[in-house]
Write an enzyme that holds these catalytic residues in place. Structure first.
Site: not given
Ligand code: GCB
Length: 647
Positions: A208, A452, A505, A541
């Site tokens: 990403d 990941e 997330y 994260e």
């Molecule tokens: C993740 C990734 C990261 C992305 C982020 C997102 O899990 O490791 O590279 O930018 O999520 O914002 O989706």
């Protein structure tokens, strides 16, 4: 890296043990530094540039563009180095270009470098993305696979062939990613002529961030004498008040040389010395290297000066290289991360090398601004998501006491074919190169071998077992991890890591808009991972996109209020679990950054707490308050450090 039991016993064992850092690659990769015996000439600035737009992207090789000046074989434009080329022009085809691009620059080499046969001249590229081939005056001098890491070639004899000619450096760089590159990608040809133009293809990526390309870090020429210090490895420890620096110097160019190794404190006073190529230096009343906000004098660095003299029948060679050395230890227990035997809690950020116009090109103004923001925030650490950052950045971390989880470019390993032998071999070499480059940075406390990956796939077990074992064999002084977003029960690599790093997330990609799920799901996440593996956990994260200036109360996704509320819900759970086994929290992300165009990205990823231009969103203030509070609460901050008054 060892699990502490009785520290005193361990330290004695450390003294008796053999060197832990093993480097399988030929030659060292010491950062080029000027000294009494070494000169550096930077080649940053404007280079001639042309993208090879031919259908097979191969015209440059078919017509041997490297043989003549680039301007003689076609049109060129000016291209800054270091910088990604993508955002420099108004041409969308260059922004999204896939294939070979060509850079060229002529340089006058100082006359002494040419006339003095006892001087080696080396051409070094800090990094170029992704595959590079380098010619000097039409002759190939090296090629290198992989972005983010340096490569070099000795060019002394070449430039001596015709001293009257300037030295013409040509670098061809190809950003194409395949299933076996790191990161992996695929090229997909679209052959339906009713839908796509002739020759249409796309680069599919599984990560990403924008696949910026070009020469991203400084290009330079530097010299060493013919007999030279090729590499230095240091490992540090301490016993009571005495610092221990185990070192090993490799010399190239002569079978024997006399060495003088001197360790100096910040004031230039010698604190220990030796004249053997390897040994242990003892530092009385040691000043340890401490992380920012953990000590009143963070980032303390000694200087290790290695002075070499080699005498041959005809000449005497003398070389001096000075390496900054921070004396500290790192250990992991079931529930803690210890720096100098004291619990360390990561309150930090994830970053990207990314900014307007220059893309991933190294930019000092940006680097210093980012460090000022990190310190303003009260952050004590970052992860080099998702690839190794510039050495210049790690040097800043050493000096400022910012702790680093050093990640290799193993991001987006999602396709089962990227777990094959060729991919693994390349991954092992990248780890070799990464450890070779970064082994001596006190700020680097852990290696991350991937982000990941599809770690639930069956081949992931062998892949990560091999990769982690290899990394530990390269360097036994640091823990090794990879970053997972997989299910705790199905993750194949977790048994091999020292620290579990989890990305999640909740109420963003899962249950979007439902902040109320966070306490339940985050709590379950921690309990599950800890319950199964009994290893400390970092929330590597978490975050939410927010468009600066977009407001809504009650909060809605993409507003600053939602980003705030989401972070605060996570923080409540962190506060319960950090008393148990959670050893850190790294926000995703420090700043907004560019991505490929996609329906879920509005000109890039907006999970930054700062905008891409480094202006704070509301979340930056939430985090700042928290991080300073965490620093104060741990009780390790001496009275001189107070909350900044505005908090
Ligand atoms: C993740 C990734 C990261 C992305 C982020 C997102 O899990 O490791 O590279 O930018 O999520 O914002 O989706």
């Amino acid at each position: 890296m060892s699990v502490p039991g009785s520290f005193a016993v361990l330290r004695v064992l450390w003294l008796l043990s053999v060197f832990g850092t093993v480097l399988p690659l030929d030659g060292g990769m010491l950062f080029p530094r000027e000294s009494f015996s070494r000169e550096v000439k930077e080649l940053n600035g404007l280079w001639d540039f042309r993208a090879d737009g031919s259908p097979n992207r191969n015209e440059g090789f078919e017509k041997a563009w490297y043989k003549r000046r680039l301007a003689e074989t076609g049109p060129v434009i000016e291209m800054p180095v270091p910088a990604s080329y993508n955002d420099i022009t108004q041409d969308p085809t260059l922004r999204d270009f896939i294939g070979w691009v060509w850079y060229e620059r002529e340089v006058f080499v100082p006359a002494r470098w040419i006339s003095d046969e006892g001087t080696r001249v080396i051409l070094r590229v800090g990094s170029a993305h992704y595959y590079s081939i380098v010619w000097v005056n039409g002759e190939k001098v090296t090629e290198h696979e992989g972005g983010h890491l340096p490569f070099e070639a000795e060019i002394s004899s070449l430039i001596r062939r015709d001293p009257t000619k300037p030295c013409r450096i040509t670098i061809a760089v190809n950003n194409t990613l395949t299933l076996e590159t790191l990161p992996p990608g695929t090229i997909q040809y679209m052959n339906d002529r009713t839908r796509y133009p002739d020759g249409f293809f796309v680069q599919n990526i599984y990560f990403d961030f924008f696949n910026y390309a070009g020469i991203h870090r400084p290009v330079l020429l530097y010299t060493t004498p013919k007999v030279y210090v090729d590499d230095i490895i240091v490992e540090t420890n301490f016993m009571d008040n005495t610092g221990l620096v185990r070192y090993k110097v490799s010399v190239q160019g002569a079978a024997t040389a006399t060495l003088k190794v001197t360790l100096m404190d910040k004031d230039g006073h010698c604190v220990a010395s030796s004249n053997t190529p390897s040994g242990v230096l003892k530092v009385v009343d040691v000043k340890l290297w401490w992380p920012y906000l953990m000590h009143e004098n963070p980032g303390y660095l000694y200087s290790m000066e290695v002075h070499l003299i080699a005498v041959s029948e005809t000449s005497t060679y003398e070389d001096v290289y000075t390496l900054p050395v921070g004396i500290r230890t790192v250990n992991v227990t079931k529930t803690q991360f210890l720096v100098n035997n004291k619990p360390f809690y990561f309150h930090g950020v994830n970053k990207h090398e990314d900014s307007d116009i220059r893309g991933k090109g190294l930019d000092w103004a940006l680097i210093v601004k980012d460090f000022n923001l990190i310190k303003w925030l009260g952050a004590n650490s970052f992860r080099t998501s998702h690839y190794p950052y510039a050495e210049e950045i790690l040097q800043m971390c050493d000096r400022h006491g910012i702790v680093v989880i050093d990640e290799c470019p193993g991001v987006g390993i999602k396709d089962i074919r990227s777990f094959g032998n060729a991919s693994l071999s390349h991954h092992l070499v990248v780890m070799d190169e990464l450890v070779r480059r970064d082994k001596n940075h006190p700020s680097v406390v852990m290696w991350s071998v991937a982000n990941e990956p599809a770690s639930e796939m069956p081949p992931a077990e062998f892949y990560f077992k091999t990769l982690i074992k290899h990394t530990k064999a390269l360097d036994h002084t640091r823990p090794v991890t990879y970053i997972t977003d997989s299910n705790y029960a199905r993750d194949k690599g977790a048994p091999f890591v020292d620290v579990v790093c989890v990305n999640s997330y909740f109420s963003w990609y899962h249950d979007p808009g439902h902040l109320e799920v966070i306490p339940i799901q985050l709590n379950a996440q921690f309990e599950n991972w800890y319950g199964k593996y009994k290893k400390p956990i970092i929330q590597s994260e978490y975050g939410a996109d927010a468009l600066p200036g977009l407001h809504m109360d009650p909060p809605m996704m993409f507003t600053e209020e939602y980003q705030n509320a989401l972070l605060q819900s996570y923080h409540d759970v962190f506060d319960q679990k950090r008393k148990q086994y959670v050893i850190g929290e790294l926000i995703w992300n420090f700043a907004d950054f560019m991505t490929a165009q996609a329906i879920h990205r509005v000109v890039g990823n907006k999970k930054g707490i700062f905008t891409r231009q480094r202006q704070p969103k509301a979340a930056a203030f939430i985090l700042r308050k928290r991080y300073w509070r965490l620093a104060n609460e741990t009780g390790r901050l001496p009275p001189w450090t107070k909350y900044p008054c505005s908090l």
